[in-house]
Design a protein around this motif. Structure first.
Motif, PDB file in Angstrom:
ATOM      1  N   ALA A  75       0.817  -1.221   0.000  1.00  0.00           N
ATOM      2  CA  ALA A  75       0.000   0.000   0.000  1.00  0.00           C
ATOM      3  C   ALA A  75       0.845   1.263   0.000  1.00  0.00           C
ATOM      4  O   ALA A  75       0.316   2.357   0.185  1.00  0.00           O
ATOM      5  N   TYR A  76       2.153   1.146  -0.225  1.00  0.00           N
ATOM      6  CA  TYR A  76       3.024   2.315  -0.199  1.00  0.00           C
ATOM      7  C   TYR A  76       2.670   3.356  -1.260  1.00  0.00           C
ATOM      8  O   TYR A  76       2.967   4.536  -1.101  1.00  0.00           O
ATOM      9  N   GLY A  77       2.051   2.942  -2.334  1.00  0.00           N
ATOM     10  CA  GLY A  77       1.696   3.880  -3.387  1.00  0.00           C
ATOM     11  C   GLY A  77       0.370   4.578  -3.181  1.00  0.00           C
ATOM     12  O   GLY A  77      -0.100   5.310  -4.059  1.00  0.00           O
ATOM     13  N   THR A  78      -0.245   4.396  -2.010  1.00  0.00           N
ATOM     14  CA  THR A  78      -1.548   4.989  -1.711  1.00  0.00           C
ATOM     15  C   THR A  78      -1.434   6.006  -0.588  1.00  0.00           C
ATOM     16  O   THR A  78      -0.418   6.098   0.097  1.00  0.00           O
ATOM     17  N   ALA A  79      -2.521   6.742  -0.353  1.00  0.00           N
ATOM     18  CA  ALA A  79      -2.551   7.729   0.729  1.00  0.00           C
ATOM     19  C   ALA A  79      -2.541   7.069   2.101  1.00  0.00           C
ATOM     20  O   ALA A  79      -2.253   7.730   3.109  1.00  0.00           O
ATOM     21  N   ASP A  80      -2.843   5.762   2.174  1.00  0.00           N
ATOM     22  CA  ASP A  80      -2.895   5.072   3.470  1.00  0.00           C
ATOM     23  C   ASP A  80      -1.565   5.127   4.218  1.00  0.00           C
ATOM     24  O   ASP A  80      -1.552   5.156   5.452  1.00  0.00           O
ATOM     25  N   ILE A  81      -0.455   5.134   3.493  1.00  0.00           N
ATOM     26  CA  ILE A  81       0.840   5.162   4.165  1.00  0.00           C
ATOM     27  C   ILE A  81       1.075   6.513   4.838  1.00  0.00           C
ATOM     28  O   ILE A  81       1.915   6.632   5.730  1.00  0.00           O
ATOM     29  N   GLY A  82       0.327   7.522   4.449  1.00  0.00           N
ATOM     30  CA  GLY A  82       0.490   8.843   5.055  1.00  0.00           C
ATOM     31  C   GLY A  82       0.088   8.876   6.505  1.00  0.00           C
ATOM     32  O   GLY A  82       0.912   9.113   7.399  1.00  0.00           O
ATOM     33  N   CYS A  83      -1.192   8.634   6.778  1.00  0.00           N
ATOM     34  CA  CYS A  83      -1.714   8.724   8.149  1.00  0.00           C
ATOM     35  C   CYS A  83      -2.588   7.522   8.493  1.00  0.00           C
ATOM     36  O   CYS A  83      -3.630   7.653   9.121  1.00  0.00           O
ATOM     37  N   HIS A  84      -2.175   6.372   8.031  1.00  0.00           N
ATOM     38  CA  HIS A  84      -2.821   5.080   8.270  1.00  0.00           C
ATOM     39  C   HIS A  84      -4.039   4.892   7.349  1.00  0.00           C
ATOM     40  O   HIS A  84      -4.390   5.763   6.568  1.00  0.00           O
ATOM     41  N   GLU A 187       6.047   7.647  13.075  1.00  0.00           N
ATOM     42  CA  GLU A 187       5.903   6.298  12.512  1.00  0.00           C
ATOM     43  C   GLU A 187       6.860   5.298  13.135  1.00  0.00           C
ATOM     44  O   GLU A 187       8.053   5.566  13.293  1.00  0.00           O
ATOM     45  N   LEU A 188       6.326   4.153  13.502  1.00  0.00           N
ATOM     46  CA  LEU A 188       7.126   3.000  13.894  1.00  0.00           C
ATOM     47  C   LEU A 188       7.027   1.979  12.767  1.00  0.00           C
ATOM     48  O   LEU A 188       5.949   1.790  12.191  1.00  0.00           O
ATOM     49  N   ILE A 189       8.142   1.336  12.444  1.00  0.00           N
ATOM     50  CA  ILE A 189       8.126   0.292  11.422  1.00  0.00           C
ATOM     51  C   ILE A 189       8.586  -1.009  12.054  1.00  0.00           C
ATOM     52  O   ILE A 189       9.714  -1.094  12.564  1.00  0.00           O
ATOM     53  N   GLY A 190       7.722  -2.015  12.049  1.00  0.00           N
ATOM     54  CA  GLY A 190       8.062  -3.335  12.569  1.00  0.00           C
ATOM     55  C   GLY A 190       8.765  -4.143  11.492  1.00  0.00           C
ATOM     56  O   GLY A 190       8.210  -4.357  10.413  1.00  0.00           O
ATOM     57  N   LEU A 191       9.983  -4.598  11.798  1.00  0.00           N
ATOM     58  CA  LEU A 191      10.776  -5.345  10.821  1.00  0.00           C
ATOM     59  C   LEU A 191      10.892  -6.823  11.170  1.00  0.00           C
ATOM     60  O   LEU A 191      11.679  -7.547  10.557  1.00  0.00           O
ATOM     61  N   HIS A 192      10.101  -7.289  12.114  1.00  0.00           N
ATOM     62  CA  HIS A 192      10.213  -8.667  12.570  1.00  0.00           C
ATOM     63  C   HIS A 192       9.890  -9.690  11.485  1.00  0.00           C
ATOM     64  O   HIS A 192      10.331 -10.835  11.560  1.00  0.00           O
ATOM     65  N   ALA A 193       9.124  -9.297  10.467  1.00  0.00           N
ATOM     66  CA  ALA A 193       8.808 -10.196   9.350  1.00  0.00           C
ATOM     67  C   ALA A 193       9.296  -9.629   8.024  1.00  0.00           C
ATOM     68  O   ALA A 193       8.885 -10.072   6.953  1.00  0.00           O
ATOM     69  N   ALA A 194      10.196  -8.650   8.083  1.00  0.00           N
ATOM     70  CA  ALA A 194      10.615  -7.923   6.885  1.00  0.00           C
ATOM     71  C   ALA A 194      11.598  -8.688   6.016  1.00  0.00           C
ATOM     72  O   ALA A 194      11.980  -8.209   4.941  1.00  0.00           O
ATOM     73  N   GLY A 195      11.997  -9.881   6.427  1.00  0.00           N
ATOM     74  CA  GLY A 195      12.875 -10.696   5.602  1.00  0.00           C
ATOM     75  C   GLY A 195      12.151 -11.261   4.397  1.00  0.00           C
ATOM     76  O   GLY A 195      12.785 -11.742   3.457  1.00  0.00           O
ATOM     77  N   SER A 196      10.821 -11.201   4.420  1.00  0.00           N
ATOM     78  CA  SER A 196       9.996 -11.682   3.310  1.00  0.00           C
ATOM     79  C   SER A 196       9.364 -10.501   2.588  1.00  0.00           C
ATOM     80  O   SER A 196       9.109  -9.452   3.198  1.00  0.00           O
ATOM     81  N   SER A 197       9.087 -10.658   1.309  1.00  0.00           N
ATOM     82  CA  SER A 197       8.444  -9.613   0.524  1.00  0.00           C
ATOM     83  C   SER A 197       7.112  -9.229   1.142  1.00  0.00           C
ATOM     84  O   SER A 197       6.330 -10.100   1.558  1.00  0.00           O
ATOM     85  N   ASN A 198       6.854  -7.934   1.256  1.00  0.00           N
ATOM     86  CA  ASN A 198       5.617  -7.387   1.839  1.00  0.00           C
ATOM     87  C   ASN A 198       5.490  -7.697   3.330  1.00  0.00           C
ATOM     88  O   ASN A 198       4.395  -7.663   3.896  1.00  0.00           O
ATOM     89  N   GLY A 199       6.616  -7.947   3.985  1.00  0.00           N
ATOM     90  CA  GLY A 199       6.579  -8.336   5.387  1.00  0.00           C
ATOM     91  C   GLY A 199       6.742  -7.206   6.389  1.00  0.00           C
ATOM     92  O   GLY A 199       6.384  -7.357   7.559  1.00  0.00           O
ATOM     93  N   ALA A 200       7.273  -6.067   5.961  1.00  0.00           N
ATOM     94  CA  ALA A 200       7.426  -4.940   6.880  1.00  0.00           C
ATOM     95  C   ALA A 200       6.059  -4.406   7.298  1.00  0.00           C
ATOM     96  O   ALA A 200       5.081  -4.505   6.555  1.00  0.00           O
ATOM     97  N   GLN A 201       5.999  -3.841   8.499  1.00  0.00           N
ATOM     98  CA  GLN A 201       4.736  -3.330   9.028  1.00  0.00           C
ATOM     99  C   GLN A 201       4.912  -1.868   9.439  1.00  0.00           C
ATOM    100  O   GLN A 201       5.659  -1.565  10.364  1.00  0.00           O
ATOM    101  N   ASN A 202       4.216  -0.966   8.757  1.00  0.00           N
ATOM    102  CA  ASN A 202       4.282   0.471   9.060  1.00  0.00           C
ATOM    103  C   ASN A 202       3.110   0.886   9.932  1.00  0.00           C
ATOM    104  O   ASN A 202       1.960   0.546   9.628  1.00  0.00           O
ATOM    105  N   TYR A 203       3.406   1.630  10.978  1.00  0.00           N
ATOM    106  CA  TYR A 203       2.390   2.119  11.906  1.00  0.00           C
ATOM    107  C   TYR A 203       2.461   3.651  11.982  1.00  0.00           C
ATOM    108  O   TYR A 203       2.984   4.208  12.947  1.00  0.00           O
ATOM    109  N   PRO A 204       1.969   4.351  10.965  1.00  0.00           N
ATOM    110  CA  PRO A 204       2.000   5.815  10.989  1.00  0.00           C
ATOM    111  C   PRO A 204       0.907   6.397  11.878  1.00  0.00           C
ATOM    112  O   PRO A 204      -0.231   5.916  11.871  1.00  0.00           O
ATOM    113  N   GLN A 205       1.261   7.402  12.650  1.00  0.00           N
ATOM    114  CA  GLN A 205       0.319   8.106  13.522  1.00  0.00           C
ATOM    115  C   GLN A 205       0.444   9.598  13.223  1.00  0.00           C
ATOM    116  O   GLN A 205       1.556  10.133  13.235  1.00  0.00           O
ATOM    117  N   CYS A 206      -0.672  10.266  12.976  1.00  0.00           N
ATOM    118  CA  CYS A 206      -0.633  11.679  12.618  1.00  0.00           C
ATOM    119  C   CYS A 206      -1.354  12.539  13.654  1.00  0.00           C
ATOM    120  O   CYS A 206      -2.398  12.131  14.191  1.00  0.00           O
TER     121      CYS A 206
END
Length: 270
Positions: A75-84, A187-206
């Motif tokens: 979803a990085y190409g959408t507005a969702d990455i901005g403020c969840h 923003e906090l980014i969880g990398l615990h599953a980031a070894g796999s494609s689409n595994g990173a978890q972004n938690y943006p707070q605005c």
């Protein structure tokens, strides 16, 4: 509910706000904001569905993160990455002086979700409360912190500081920033599953801010949909293997200086 406390009561009020929020899922969100000696309530995800006229006053953005979930790289190409997910502006703005600090208290954060903490500002063309999504905003970095120690994988990360009460993170608003209405993107980014494609978890707070001061800097910023790519080295990474360095994702600073806290931490020149 809007808190307007003295600085001596800030910690108590922040803890009270956090205690009132049910911690249903392992992930979290910003439950309280302290600025200028006052503590304000953050946005509870459940408030997204409040009927018109019954919305709780808050500077925090409302989003479809009722599961305390995340935005994935797909979803990085959408507005969702901005403020969840489907984020829309809160109905208040918090006054804060340029050069001062804002303290954000999460309701919780899991120890397993290691990763960076990144902070941005974006200037609003008018009142930030009128925004229905983050697509019009251009964000510029004001602070970032990532891998602090890699002696034993997965190492020690910036997010680890938020895993114990009061789950707090402090952000200094650069004194050089011109006064006006801004959205603070934390923003906090969880990398615990980031070894796999689409595994990173972004938690943006605005959070909507009304910044005062005599600064003149107006960085151009980057649209939310262009902040990250799914293949960025700081997004697609196996933190359980020994890594000698970590590249914090997102645009670079226009002007940076090292903070005393750690050699890998940077902020916009104040």
């Amino acid at each position: 509910m809007l808190f307007t406390s003295s600085s001596a009561q800030d910690a108590v009020l922040a803890a009270a706000v956090i205690a009132l929020v049910p911690q249903v899922a392992a992930h979290g969100y910003v439950a309280a904001i302290t600025a200028g000696g006052k503590t304000y309530q953050g946005s509870n995800p459940n408030w997204y569905y409040q009927p018109s006229g019954q919305v709780v006053p808050t500077a925090g953005w409302f989003a479809l993160n009722q599961d305390n979930g995340f935005v994935s790289p797909s979803a990085y190409g959408t507005a969702d990455i901005g403020c969840h997910k489907s984020g829309k502006a809160g109905n208040q703005q918090i006054p804060v002086a340029a050069g001062s600090s804002v303290v954000l208290n999460w309701n919780t954060w899991p120890i397993s979700h290691h990763g960076p903490v990144i902070d941005y500002l974006a200037k609003c063309s008018g009142n930030c409360t009128a925004l229905t999504d983050a697509s019009s905003l251009s964000f510029f970095k004001i602070a970032q912190s990532g891998l602090l120690n890699d002696n034993s994988p997965p190492g020690t990360w910036a997010t680890d500081a938020i895993t114990v009460a009061p789950y707090a993170w402090t952000i200094k608003i650069p004194s050089s920033v011109a006064p006006g209405n801004y959205v603070l993107r934390h923003e906090l980014i969880g990398l615990h599953a980031a070894g796999s494609s689409n595994g990173a978890q972004n938690y943006p707070q605005c959070i909507n801010l009304q910044i005062t001061g005599s600064g003149t800097a107006t960085p151009s910023g980057t649209k939310a949909s262009a902040l990250y790519k799914a293949t960025d080295p700081g997004i697609l990474i196996d933190i359980y293997s020994k890594i000698s360095s970590y590249t914090i994702p997102g645009p670079t600073f226009t002007s940076i200086k090292k903070m005393a806290r750690h050699a890998r931490d940077f902020v916009l020149d104040a």
